[in-house]
Design a protein around this motif. Structure first.
Motif, mmCIF file in Angstrom:
data_model
loop_
_atom_site.group_PDB
_atom_site.id
_atom_site.type_symbol
_atom_site.label_atom_id
_atom_site.label_comp_id
_atom_site.label_asym_id
_atom_site.label_seq_id
_atom_site.Cartn_x
_atom_site.Cartn_y
_atom_site.Cartn_z
ATOM 1 N N GLY A 272 20.872 -99.606 -74.118
ATOM 2 C CA GLY A 272 20.516 -100.830 -74.072
ATOM 3 C C GLY A 272 19.256 -101.272 -74.504
ATOM 4 N N ASN B 225 17.067 -102.980 -72.912
ATOM 5 C CA ASN B 225 15.939 -102.649 -71.938
ATOM 6 C C ASN B 225 15.941 -101.406 -71.433
ATOM 7 N N GLU C 114 18.493 -99.519 -70.478
ATOM 8 C CA GLU C 114 19.711 -99.151 -69.659
ATOM 9 C C GLU C 114 20.401 -97.946 -70.465
ATOM 10 N N TYR D 2 24.182 -96.429 -70.927
ATOM 11 C CA TYR D 2 25.646 -96.503 -70.676
ATOM 12 C C TYR D 2 26.226 -95.123 -71.146
ATOM 13 N N LYS E 103 26.524 -96.468 -65.708
ATOM 14 C CA LYS E 103 25.141 -96.674 -66.020
ATOM 15 C C LYS E 103 24.258 -96.448 -65.263
ATOM 16 N N PHE E 104 22.931 -96.400 -65.681
ATOM 17 C CA PHE E 104 21.793 -96.272 -64.857
ATOM 18 C C PHE E 104 20.539 -96.625 -65.673
ATOM 19 N N LEU E 105 19.477 -96.819 -64.707
ATOM 20 C CA LEU E 105 18.219 -97.110 -65.176
ATOM 21 C C LEU E 105 17.140 -96.120 -64.704
ATOM 22 N N ASP E 106 16.172 -96.159 -64.814
ATOM 23 C CA ASP E 106 14.940 -95.437 -64.261
ATOM 24 C C ASP E 106 15.176 -94.013 -64.514
ATOM 25 N N SER F 112 18.578 -94.820 -60.479
ATOM 26 C CA SER F 112 19.296 -96.005 -59.840
ATOM 27 C C SER F 112 20.780 -95.961 -60.481
ATOM 28 N N CYS G 220 26.373 -100.207 -77.692
ATOM 29 C CA CYS G 220 25.909 -101.215 -77.208
ATOM 30 C C CYS G 220 25.273 -102.187 -78.210
ATOM 31 N N THR H 222 22.439 -104.235 -79.587
ATOM 32 C CA THR H 222 21.145 -104.552 -79.169
ATOM 33 C C THR H 222 20.377 -105.418 -80.409
ATOM 34 N N GLY I 295 27.021 -105.922 -68.712
ATOM 35 C CA GLY I 295 26.421 -104.670 -68.229
ATOM 36 C C GLY I 295 27.353 -103.673 -67.593
#
Length: 258
Positions: A41, A43, A45, A47, A65-68, A72, A112, A114, A147
């Motif tokens: 994504g 930012n 993200e 997916y 999905k996850f961040l970091d 997370s 995604c 963007t 999301g």
């Protein structure tokens, strides 16, 4: 399904960590978890979606999905859609694997948006399945604008009457304008195994699709020769570059259209 990430240009990698909450069969074949292609994504993200089937022959598309870099994670995977026939269904004339299973004729692909379009942030998953019958595989898309928490669809991509095969989908987004392009094999014009290549185009965020044939002449695959799911597409600033495989007799070729 496991993931590993690098934050130093691939010099070192994190310890792998598990994404999928539902396991597939370690024996391989149709019960494996299949085709995980990450999509990023705007930012950062991540997916991911994959095809899942268990020994009870339940089938579906699973999303996470996850961040970091994976710190997370979702507590539970998100179920996107059922997948009648699974992700590996038989198409006449298409070679089966050595273990007797079919190739990934319906494997899901995730992208995604963007771009700066009104559909910015929308996630799309494209696949093929047999919900209209074993003699009528179709291309489908589901989309999420929150999301991946909720999904709209499936939306049928091929615009032909019911009754013919479409399979091996590939999807891309032109990130300069948000246009969606799907490439797939198509038999709408034939009553035998002769096969064409079609491009589906959506300029309204996947609500509707127009279809055009882009190969010059049909080809007829031979189920005694390995064909594979070798098809792909990318687009940028209204320039579209599809790539696909054609098989005539025992001769395999790689094709594109400008």
């Amino acid at each position: 399904i496991y993931n590993s990430f690098s934050d130093n240009n691939g010099i070192t990698w994190s310890e792998p960590y598990r994404l999928s909450k539902k396991a597939g069969s370690s024996a391989g074949g149709i019960n494996m978890l299949r085709l995980v292609v990450p999509s990023i994504g705007s930012n950062g993200e991540v997916y991911v979606a994959w095809a899942w089937r268990n020994d009870a022959e339940e089938t579906g598309i699973i999303f996470d999905k996850f961040l970091d870099g994976g710190i997370s994670l979702l507590d539970e995977d998100i179920f996107v859609s059922n997948m009648p026939g699974g992700s590996q269904f038989s198409i006449p004339g298409i070679y089966q694997q050595s273990d007797g299973t079919d190739p990934g004729t319906g494997w899901p692909h995730t992208v995604c948006d963007t771009s700066g379009s009104e559909y910015h942030g929308t996630i799309y998953i494209a696949w093929a399945d047999l919900r209209n019958g074993s003699d009528d595989s179709d291309i489908w898309i589901s989309k999420s604008s929150d999301g991946g928490d909720s999904w709209i669809g499936p939306i049928r991509v091929n615009d032909d009457p019911l009754g013919s095969h479409q399979f091996f989908p590939a999807i891309t987004i032109d990130q300069t304008n948000g246009n969606i392009y799907l490439l797939f094999y198509d038999r709408r014009n034939h009553t035998d195994n002769a096969t064409d290549v079609y491009l589906a185009i959506s300029k309204d965020g996947g609500q509707t699709f127009s279809n055009i044939k882009i190969n010059e002449t049909p080809f007829t695959p031979n189920d005694a020769v390995f064909f594979g799911d070798y098809i792909g597409i990318i687009a940028h600033d209204d320039m579209i570059r599809p790539v696909w495989t054609e098989l005539e007799g025992a001769v395999i070729g790689i094709f594109t259209a400008i």
